[in-house]
Design a protein around this motif. Structure first.
Motif, PDB file in Angstrom:
ATOM      1  N   ASN A  30     -57.769  31.587  53.175  1.00 16.45           N
ATOM      2  CA  ASN A  30     -57.516  31.238  51.778  1.00 16.45           C
ATOM      3  C   ASN A  30     -56.796  29.891  51.665  1.00 16.45           C
ATOM      4  OD1 ASN A  30     -57.633  31.912  48.962  1.00 16.45           O
ATOM      5  ND2 ASN A  30     -55.449  32.342  49.072  1.00 16.45           N
ATOM      6  N   ARG A  31     -55.886  29.644  52.577  1.00 17.40           N
ATOM      7  CA  ARG A  31     -55.107  28.401  52.567  1.00 17.40           C
ATOM      8  C   ARG A  31     -55.994  27.184  52.828  1.00 17.40           C
ATOM      9  NH1 ARG A  31     -53.278  26.112  56.824  1.00 17.40           N
ATOM     10  NH2 ARG A  31     -53.251  28.020  58.059  1.00 17.40           N
ATOM     11  N   ILE A  32     -56.847  27.263  53.845  1.00 23.31           N
ATOM     12  CA  ILE A  32     -57.668  26.078  54.160  1.00 23.31           C
ATOM     13  C   ILE A  32     -58.988  26.061  53.388  1.00 23.31           C
ATOM     14  CG2 ILE A  32     -56.636  25.843  56.443  1.00 23.31           C
ATOM     15  CD1 ILE A  32     -59.330  26.676  57.613  1.00 23.31           C
ATOM     16  N   GLY A  33     -59.414  27.211  52.933  1.00 25.96           N
ATOM     17  CA  GLY A  33     -60.642  27.296  52.149  1.00 25.96           C
ATOM     18  C   GLY A  33     -61.880  27.445  53.006  1.00 25.96           C
ATOM     19  N   SER A  34     -62.898  27.997  52.393  1.00 21.86           N
ATOM     20  CA  SER A  34     -64.140  28.264  53.121  1.00 21.86           C
ATOM     21  C   SER A  34     -64.839  26.984  53.556  1.00 21.86           C
ATOM     22  CB  SER A  34     -65.078  29.115  52.268  1.00 21.86           C
ATOM     23  OG  SER A  34     -65.394  28.454  51.053  1.00 21.86           O
ATOM     24  N   VAL A  35     -64.794  25.949  52.724  1.00 18.14           N
ATOM     25  CA  VAL A  35     -65.497  24.706  53.056  1.00 18.14           C
ATOM     26  C   VAL A  35     -64.860  24.032  54.261  1.00 18.14           C
ATOM     27  CG1 VAL A  35     -66.089  22.391  52.221  1.00 18.14           C
ATOM     28  CG2 VAL A  35     -66.398  24.370  50.726  1.00 18.14           C
ATOM     29  N   GLU A  36     -63.540  23.946  54.267  1.00 19.37           N
ATOM     30  CA  GLU A  36     -62.855  23.318  55.405  1.00 19.37           C
ATOM     31  C   GLU A  36     -63.040  24.150  56.674  1.00 19.37           C
ATOM     32  OE1 GLU A  36     -60.846  20.726  57.837  1.00 19.37           O
ATOM     33  OE2 GLU A  36     -61.735  20.379  55.874  1.00 19.37           O
ATOM     34  N   ALA A  37     -62.952  25.459  56.552  1.00 20.44           N
ATOM     35  CA  ALA A  37     -63.169  26.318  57.723  1.00 20.44           C
ATOM     36  C   ALA A  37     -64.579  26.109  58.266  1.00 20.44           C
ATOM     37  CB  ALA A  37     -62.941  27.782  57.359  1.00 20.44           C
ATOM     38  N   TYR A  38     -65.552  26.039  57.380  1.00 18.89           N
ATOM     39  CA  TYR A  38     -66.936  25.790  57.787  1.00 18.89           C
ATOM     40  C   TYR A  38     -67.053  24.442  58.508  1.00 18.89           C
ATOM     41  CZ  TYR A  38     -71.837  24.495  57.421  1.00 18.89           C
ATOM     42  OH  TYR A  38     -73.107  24.058  57.706  1.00 18.89           O
ATOM     43  N   ARG A  39     -66.443  23.410  57.944  1.00 18.69           N
ATOM     44  CA  ARG A  39     -66.508  22.078  58.569  1.00 18.69           C
ATOM     45  C   ARG A  39     -65.923  22.096  59.980  1.00 18.69           C
ATOM     46  NH1 ARG A  39     -64.416  19.121  53.230  1.00 18.69           N
ATOM     47  NH2 ARG A  39     -66.418  18.692  52.259  1.00 18.69           N
ATOM     48  N   ARG A  40     -64.799  22.770  60.120  1.00 17.17           N
ATOM     49  CA  ARG A  40     -64.157  22.852  61.441  1.00 17.17           C
ATOM     50  C   ARG A  40     -65.036  23.609  62.431  1.00 17.17           C
ATOM     51  NH1 ARG A  40     -57.782  24.199  60.000  1.00 17.17           N
ATOM     52  NH2 ARG A  40     -57.486  22.447  58.584  1.00 17.17           N
ATOM     53  N   LEU A  41     -65.592  24.728  61.995  1.00 23.21           N
ATOM     54  CA  LEU A  41     -66.471  25.509  62.873  1.00 23.21           C
ATOM     55  C   LEU A  41     -67.714  24.703  63.240  1.00 23.21           C
ATOM     56  CD1 LEU A  41     -66.327  29.049  61.228  1.00 23.21           C
ATOM     57  CD2 LEU A  41     -65.378  28.391  63.442  1.00 23.21           C
ATOM     58  N   LYS A  42     -68.289  24.036  62.258  1.00 18.21           N
ATOM     59  CA  LYS A  42     -69.509  23.250  62.485  1.00 18.21           C
ATOM     60  C   LYS A  42     -69.249  22.117  63.467  1.00 18.21           C
ATOM     61  CE  LYS A  42     -73.834  22.477  61.210  1.00 18.21           C
ATOM     62  NZ  LYS A  42     -74.892  23.375  61.666  1.00 18.21           N
ATOM     63  N   SER A  43     -68.060  21.526  63.411  1.00 19.62           N
ATOM     64  CA  SER A  43     -67.762  20.436  64.347  1.00 19.62           C
ATOM     65  C   SER A  43     -67.595  20.954  65.775  1.00 19.62           C
ATOM     66  CB  SER A  43     -66.535  19.650  63.906  1.00 19.62           C
ATOM     67  OG  SER A  43     -65.361  20.393  64.095  1.00 19.62           O
ATOM     68  N   LEU A  44     -67.078  22.175  65.917  1.00 13.31           N
ATOM     69  CA  LEU A  44     -66.922  22.761  67.256  1.00 13.31           C
ATOM     70  C   LEU A  44     -68.217  23.348  67.800  1.00 13.31           C
ATOM     71  CD1 LEU A  44     -63.527  24.717  67.099  1.00 13.31           C
ATOM     72  CD2 LEU A  44     -64.037  22.664  68.417  1.00 13.31           C
ATOM     73  N   TYR A  45     -68.991  23.960  66.921  1.00 10.97           N
ATOM     74  CA  TYR A  45     -70.207  24.682  67.326  1.00 10.97           C
ATOM     75  C   TYR A  45     -71.393  24.264  66.453  1.00 10.97           C
ATOM     76  CZ  TYR A  45     -66.706  27.567  69.586  1.00 10.97           C
ATOM     77  OH  TYR A  45     -65.658  27.997  70.359  1.00 10.97           O
ATOM     78  N   PRO A  46     -71.803  23.002  66.545  1.00  9.72           N
ATOM     79  CA  PRO A  46     -72.854  22.509  65.636  1.00  9.72           C
ATOM     80  C   PRO A  46     -74.175  23.270  65.719  1.00  9.72           C
ATOM     81  CG  PRO A  46     -72.415  20.932  67.394  1.00  9.72           C
ATOM     82  CD  PRO A  46     -71.366  21.997  67.487  1.00  9.72           C
ATOM     83  N   ASP A  47     -74.504  23.779  66.879  1.00  8.58           N
ATOM     84  CA  ASP A  47     -75.783  24.476  67.034  1.00  8.58           C
ATOM     85  C   ASP A  47     -75.696  25.968  66.713  1.00  8.58           C
ATOM     86  OD1 ASP A  47     -76.910  22.078  67.866  1.00  8.58           O
ATOM     87  OD2 ASP A  47     -76.476  22.477  69.967  1.00  8.58           O
TER      88      ASP A  47
END
Length: 81
Positions: A30-47
């Motif tokens: 909730n603090r970082i938000g779904s969009v930021e969490a998604y961006r972080r995950l996508k940068s670590l695991y793009p595929d």
């Protein structure tokens, strides 16, 4: 073994990835938000991270299944990423 986050839509495979980006439960997400969490995950695991992950993260904040997200919310999320 760490306690499950008990977030709807978040499975055993995704939980460790979320922990890697500092999300250990609802409050963190909730603090970082779904969009930021998604961006972080996508940068670590793009595929491995798809748009469905974004929907799942947002729906977890609403405590609903990701398929229940309104189309306009999905469109807004896509614009934000």
């Amino acid at each position: 073994m760490k306690k499950s986050m008990n977030l709807k839509n978040i499975g055993a495979k995704t939980e460790p990835w979320l922990r890697e980006i500092g999300v250990n439960g609802y409050d963190d997400l909730n603090r970082i938000g779904s969009v930021e969490a998604y961006r972080r995950l996508k940068s670590l695991y793009p595929d491995k991270i798809s748009l469905l992950a974004l929907y799942a993260l947002e729906a977890a904040l609403w405590d609903i299944h990701w398929l229940e997200l309104a189309p306009e919310i999905k469109e807004q999320l896509k614009r934000e990423i």
